[in-house]
Design a protein around this motif. Structure first.
Motif, PDB file in Angstrom:
ATOM      1  N   ARG A  50      23.710  -5.424  -0.330  1.00  0.00           N
ATOM      2  CA  ARG A  50      23.370  -4.277  -0.562  1.00  0.00           C
ATOM      3  C   ARG A  50      21.846  -3.732  -0.310  1.00  0.00           C
ATOM      4  N   PHE A  51      21.649  -2.872   0.195  1.00  0.00           N
ATOM      5  CA  PHE A  51      20.057  -2.094  -0.199  1.00  0.00           C
ATOM      6  C   PHE A  51      20.880  -0.214  -0.495  1.00  0.00           C
ATOM      7  N   PRO A  52      20.870  -0.659  -1.737  1.00  0.00           N
ATOM      8  CA  PRO A  52      21.167   0.622  -2.944  1.00  0.00           C
ATOM      9  C   PRO A  52      20.759   1.721  -2.603  1.00  0.00           C
ATOM     10  N   SER A  53      21.565   3.093  -2.724  1.00  0.00           N
ATOM     11  CA  SER A  53      21.532   4.211  -1.902  1.00  0.00           C
ATOM     12  C   SER A  53      20.765   4.668  -2.281  1.00  0.00           C
ATOM     13  N   ASP A  54      19.996   4.573  -4.020  1.00  0.00           N
ATOM     14  CA  ASP A  54      18.972   4.982  -5.044  1.00  0.00           C
ATOM     15  C   ASP A  54      17.900   4.472  -5.156  1.00  0.00           C
ATOM     16  N   LEU A  55      17.111   3.615  -3.739  1.00  0.00           N
ATOM     17  CA  LEU A  55      16.347   2.452  -3.976  1.00  0.00           C
ATOM     18  C   LEU A  55      16.250   2.874  -3.065  1.00  0.00           C
ATOM     19  N   VAL A  79      16.272   6.131  -1.105  1.00  0.00           N
ATOM     20  CA  VAL A  79      15.879   7.338  -1.290  1.00  0.00           C
ATOM     21  C   VAL A  79      14.272   7.570  -1.982  1.00  0.00           C
ATOM     22  N   GLN A  80      13.919   6.195  -2.932  1.00  0.00           N
ATOM     23  CA  GLN A  80      12.894   5.940  -3.379  1.00  0.00           C
ATOM     24  C   GLN A  80      12.192   5.554  -2.170  1.00  0.00           C
ATOM     25  N   THR A  81      12.131   5.415  -1.133  1.00  0.00           N
ATOM     26  CA  THR A  81      11.740   4.278  -0.909  1.00  0.00           C
ATOM     27  C   THR A  81      11.620   5.340   0.784  1.00  0.00           C
ATOM     28  N   ILE A  82      12.183   6.734   0.687  1.00  0.00           N
ATOM     29  CA  ILE A  82      11.789   7.557   1.870  1.00  0.00           C
ATOM     30  C   ILE A  82      10.888   7.888   0.600  1.00  0.00           C
ATOM     31  N   TYR A  83      10.980   8.197   0.459  1.00  0.00           N
ATOM     32  CA  TYR A  83      10.173   9.427  -0.665  1.00  0.00           C
ATOM     33  C   TYR A  83       8.321   8.772  -1.120  1.00  0.00           C
ATOM     34  N   ASP A  84       8.110   7.416  -0.898  1.00  0.00           N
ATOM     35  CA  ASP A  84       7.857   7.039  -1.586  1.00  0.00           C
ATOM     36  C   ASP A  84       6.733   7.059  -0.020  1.00  0.00           C
ATOM     37  N   PHE A  85       7.291   6.868   0.978  1.00  0.00           N
ATOM     38  CA  PHE A  85       6.857   6.838   2.413  1.00  0.00           C
ATOM     39  C   PHE A  85       5.893   8.365   3.106  1.00  0.00           C
ATOM     40  N   ALA A  86       6.936   9.198   2.169  1.00  0.00           N
ATOM     41  CA  ALA A  86       6.871  10.143   2.350  1.00  0.00           C
ATOM     42  C   ALA A  86       4.664  10.574   2.106  1.00  0.00           C
ATOM     43  N   LEU A  87       5.391   9.942   0.198  1.00  0.00           N
ATOM     44  CA  LEU A  87       4.164  10.075  -0.152  1.00  0.00           C
ATOM     45  C   LEU A  87       2.699  10.051   0.153  1.00  0.00           C
ATOM     46  N   ALA A  88       2.923   8.514   0.890  1.00  0.00           N
ATOM     47  CA  ALA A  88       1.818   7.449   0.935  1.00  0.00           C
ATOM     48  C   ALA A  88       1.302   8.059   2.660  1.00  0.00           C
ATOM     49  N   LEU A 109       0.409  -1.345   0.145  1.00  0.00           N
ATOM     50  CA  LEU A 109      -0.229   0.119  -0.349  1.00  0.00           C
ATOM     51  C   LEU A 109       1.211   1.385  -0.326  1.00  0.00           C
ATOM     52  N   ILE A 110       2.544   1.269   0.936  1.00  0.00           N
ATOM     53  CA  ILE A 110       2.886   1.910   0.882  1.00  0.00           C
ATOM     54  C   ILE A 110       4.163   2.341  -0.553  1.00  0.00           C
ATOM     55  N   LEU A 111       4.404   1.675  -0.747  1.00  0.00           N
ATOM     56  CA  LEU A 111       5.447   2.001  -1.796  1.00  0.00           C
ATOM     57  C   LEU A 111       5.178   1.178  -3.545  1.00  0.00           C
ATOM     58  N   SER A 112       5.763   2.763  -3.915  1.00  0.00           N
ATOM     59  CA  SER A 112       5.163   2.651  -5.772  1.00  0.00           C
ATOM     60  C   SER A 112       5.381   1.072  -6.489  1.00  0.00           C
ATOM     61  N   PRO A 113       5.007   0.996  -7.354  1.00  0.00           N
ATOM     62  CA  PRO A 113       4.669  -0.814  -7.665  1.00  0.00           C
ATOM     63  C   PRO A 113       6.851  -0.806  -7.982  1.00  0.00           C
ATOM     64  N   ASP A 114       7.097   0.275  -8.889  1.00  0.00           N
ATOM     65  CA  ASP A 114       8.743   0.046  -9.080  1.00  0.00           C
ATOM     66  C   ASP A 114       9.461  -0.324  -7.990  1.00  0.00           C
ATOM     67  N   THR A 115       9.425   0.470  -6.801  1.00  0.00           N
ATOM     68  CA  THR A 115      10.319   0.477  -6.067  1.00  0.00           C
ATOM     69  C   THR A 115       9.686  -1.494  -4.895  1.00  0.00           C
ATOM     70  N   LEU A 116       8.903  -1.209  -4.945  1.00  0.00           N
ATOM     71  CA  LEU A 116       8.316  -2.936  -4.891  1.00  0.00           C
ATOM     72  C   LEU A 116       9.452  -3.591  -5.702  1.00  0.00           C
ATOM     73  N   SER A 117       8.848  -3.790  -6.729  1.00  0.00           N
ATOM     74  CA  SER A 117       9.852  -4.585  -7.427  1.00  0.00           C
ATOM     75  C   SER A 117      11.662  -4.991  -7.020  1.00  0.00           C
ATOM     76  N   GLN A 118      11.538  -3.733  -6.570  1.00  0.00           N
ATOM     77  CA  GLN A 118      13.179  -3.446  -6.654  1.00  0.00           C
ATOM     78  C   GLN A 118      13.237  -3.718  -5.157  1.00  0.00           C
ATOM     79  N   VAL A 119      12.913  -3.858  -4.103  1.00  0.00           N
ATOM     80  CA  VAL A 119      12.991  -4.561  -2.584  1.00  0.00           C
ATOM     81  C   VAL A 119      12.913  -5.748  -2.723  1.00  0.00           C
TER      82      VAL A 119
END
Lengths: 233, 424
Positions: free
Chosen positions: B343-348, B350-359, B321-331
């Motif tokens: 390894r939890f890539p830095s750009d992923l 960043v995207q995760t945190i921004y998805d949480f902010a949007l949620a 519900l929180i993460l975008s499909p693109d972010t979730l598919s990478q997580v």
């Protein structure tokens, strides 16, 4: 003799025709009510969907967490559509009962008044059910997150127990409100709930003595210096 | 709650008698008999050395000590500076503060700000009574930037182990920097220097009635200072050796309060962070020491990875519900990685945190649940951060943090576009 026979035949035919003539308008009324009911119900359904969508009701329900339990129950449609369909059937059934009442059968006499008299109980039970489902969802979610963060491996079981515990309590209240097998429901719930509480108390008391002793010592005794493995701030 | 309710009648009388003062030094205490004498001696010496011509008052905000802490404060400082005591045994805000775990922290700081307003003080220093490493220079470094240089908010910078403050390094600092354009390396520090102007402004905010139990006070003060364009700076104080925190606040609550504070402020300061494009350094007072790395407890990477993998297994319905499909598919594939190669890539990230902010903005879940469900993801990121940098030194860690900050800034349009789209 033949005159008597003729008269009996005519009288019988006349009586039957009279009865049919008397029943036909009522059947027509029933049919009319059903058709009107369909039209009215369809109108109500259409208006309900439009009004709810205009007020972004589906978004509101998603934020309240109502969409998820419906989805898990196999209802994938938006909540506004579900509400409109429920209203459709309510209106349609109302008109149908009016039609059945108009037929004036002895078995269905005063049907409407009985249904109307039962409605407050149904409304109260619906409200209890709604609150119970929302509450179960909320607390189960909280329990799941807390258990996962505490790295309790049985997190989903814990969440499930919380959810079904609250739902069971809710269903018992709903059935009691509707007056369905009141005594059995109360007895069954009391026995089950009491049994569960007793079992948990026994399990905690026997199995967690050491943990409780440590917790009490920590609460009332001297604070021991605790070194965090990692300082996050 | 009005000023009259915040300050007790005896304190109000004392304020009326004194009238005005230049500096207020607030000391937050709770059963700190072991350290308070050293702390107060440092304060007195510091004031005498750095502010010999200024009037000062020491305000002891105590959370209900029963070991003679308040008496020790009065005894050590008596004769040098007036000492007033405010006791906060019946706290209004029941939640424990994340910075020090000190009950009544919000009450104390509100009382300090109210006293600054009433006494028209130019500067206010906030210090904790459990600091073993305090010395008189701290008063100079926290106070002079405000008193003489015109700064409004001084945040201490300490010499830390490279893995101390991983939440700050991986989330709070990069996010705050990207939002408000200031490179404040450690946005909160437990002790501060405030100008009278900022203290008076903080008092006007609805935080004291609305947000006090939910978000970190320290993070909130820093955000107000940054978002409303006050002059913010760092002061290097050396090592922070602190006695054990009184209460422990678990990681999920720390995340909920600190991250929740930043996300809540984003709702309020939307117009500010949306238009912030560049970032600038903040002034630094004091000389940064280059010293051997401090020894810290070993980092339990395995436990963090277990936490992440369990989150992936059990919280997936919520993350969907929180993460975008693109972010979730990478997580999702991260759960398959071996421990040493995780390894939890830095750009992923960043995207995760921004998805949480949007949620958070959309309230897709109850906000506290949403914030606490971030915990396993943060554990995964921290484990990855440690594994990536374990062979290097503190300089490499800082370079890694800097790269992460740049990514937060570069990916900001992702957040801005989706935030505006949801508002339309």
């Amino acid at each position: 003799m033949s005159d008597l026979w003729r008269e009996t035949m005519v009288a019988g035919f006349r009586d039957t025709v009279m009865q049919i003539v008397l029943v036909l308008p009522r059947l027509l009324a029933l049919f009319t009510f059903i058709v009107l009911g369909l039209l009215a119900a369809w109108l109500v359904k259409m208006l309900t969907v439009r009004v709810l969508r205009a007020f972004r009701f589906d978004v509101f329900c998603e934020r309240l967490g109502m969409s998820q339990p419906l989805s898990q129950a196999g209802i994938k449609q938006p909540v506004s559509l579900v509400v409109s369909r429920v209203l459709f059937w309510i209106v349609f059934l109302l008109f149908t009962f009016m039609g059945v009442d108009a037929v004036n059968l002895p078995a269905t006499a005063h049907l409407i008044s009985q249904i109307v008299g039962f409605l407050p109980n149904v409304l109260a039970a619906s409200l209890v059910l709604l609150i119970g489902v929302l509450g179960a969802n909320f607390f189960a979610e909280a329990a799941l997150i807390a258990s996962v963060n505490a790295q309790v491996q049985e997190a989903r079981i814990v969440a499930g127990l919380v959810r079904w515990g609250i739902l069971l309590f809710t269903f018992a209240m709903v059935l009691t409100q509707l007056g369905i097998a009141k005594e059995i429901v109360i007895a069954a719930f009391s026995i089950s709930f009491g049994g569960v509480v007793f079992a948990v108390a026994l399990a905690v008391g026997l199995g967690a003595r050491h943990v409780m002793r440590t917790a009490i010592d920590r609460r009332f005794g001297k604070h021991e210096e605790k070194i965090d493995e990692l300082s996050h701030l | 709650m009005s000023d009259q309710a915040v300050l007790s009648p005896p304190l109000q009388d004392m304020i009326q008698q004194v009238g005005t003062t230049d500096i207020i030094v607030g000391v937050l205490t709770l059963n700190n008999a072991g350290t308070i004498e050293q702390v107060v001696k440092s304060i007195v010496e510091g004031l005498q050395q750095a502010f010999s011509g200024a009037s000062a008052i020491i305000l002891n905000c105590d959370g209900g000590s029963n070991d003679g802490t308040s008496e020790a404060v009065s005894r050590v400082a008596s004769g040098a500076y007036p000492v007033w005591t405010i006791s906060h045994t019946g706290v209004t805000y029941p939640g424990l503060a994340v910075e020090s775990g000190l009950p009544g922290r919000e009450e104390s700081i509100r009382s300090l700000c109210t006293s600054v307003q009433r006494l028209q003080a130019k500067a206010c220093l906030i210090l904790e009574g459990n600091i073993r490493s305090m010395n008189p220079c701290w008063i100079d470094l926290l106070g002079k930037p405000v008193y003489e240089q015109g700064e409004d908010f001084v945040v201490p910078l300490y010499r830390r182990h490279r893995y101390e403050g991983t939440l700050v390094s991986n989330l709070l600092y990069p996010l705050t920097r990207a939002m408000y354009g200031k490179r404040l390396r450690y946005p909160s520090g437990g002790g501060y220097g405030l100008s009278g102007k900022l203290a008076r402004e903080l008092l006007k905010k609805p935080y004291w009635s609305e947000g006090a139990t939910k978000v970190s006070l320290d993070g909130w003060m820093t955000t107000v200072a940054l978002a409303e364009d006050y002059r913010v700076c760092h002061a290097f104080l050396g090592v922070k050796d602190q006695e054990t925190k009184v209460g422990s606040v678990d990681l999920a609550n720390v995340l909920a309060q600190t991250v929740g504070g930043i996300l809540a402020s984003m709702e309020e300061y939307e117009a500010v962070w949306e238009r912030t494009k560049d970032t600038t350094d903040v002034p630094l007072y004091g000389t940064v020491e280059s010293a051997p790395a401090l020894i810290a407890s070993p980092v339990q990477v395995g436990r963090m990875l277990n936490g992440f993998k369990q989150g992936l297994r059990d919280l997936l319905p919520l993350w969907e519900l929180i993460l975008s499909p693109d972010t979730l598919s990478q997580v999702l594939p991260l759960g398959m990685q071996d421990a040493e190669e995780f390894r939890f890539p830095s750009d992923l990230w960043v995207q995760t945190i921004y998805d949480f902010a949007l949620a958070y903005h959309d309230q897709v879940l109850h906000r506290e649940h949403l914030l606490k469900s971030l915990t396993p993801l943060y554990l995964g990121r921290t484990a990855s951060f440690v594994l990536e940098t374990q062979e290097g030194d503190a300089v490499q860690v800082e370079r890694s943090v800097e790269s992460l900050c740049v990514l937060f800034e570069q990916r900001k349009p992702y957040l801005v576009e989706r935030w505006r789209w949801r508002d339309e």
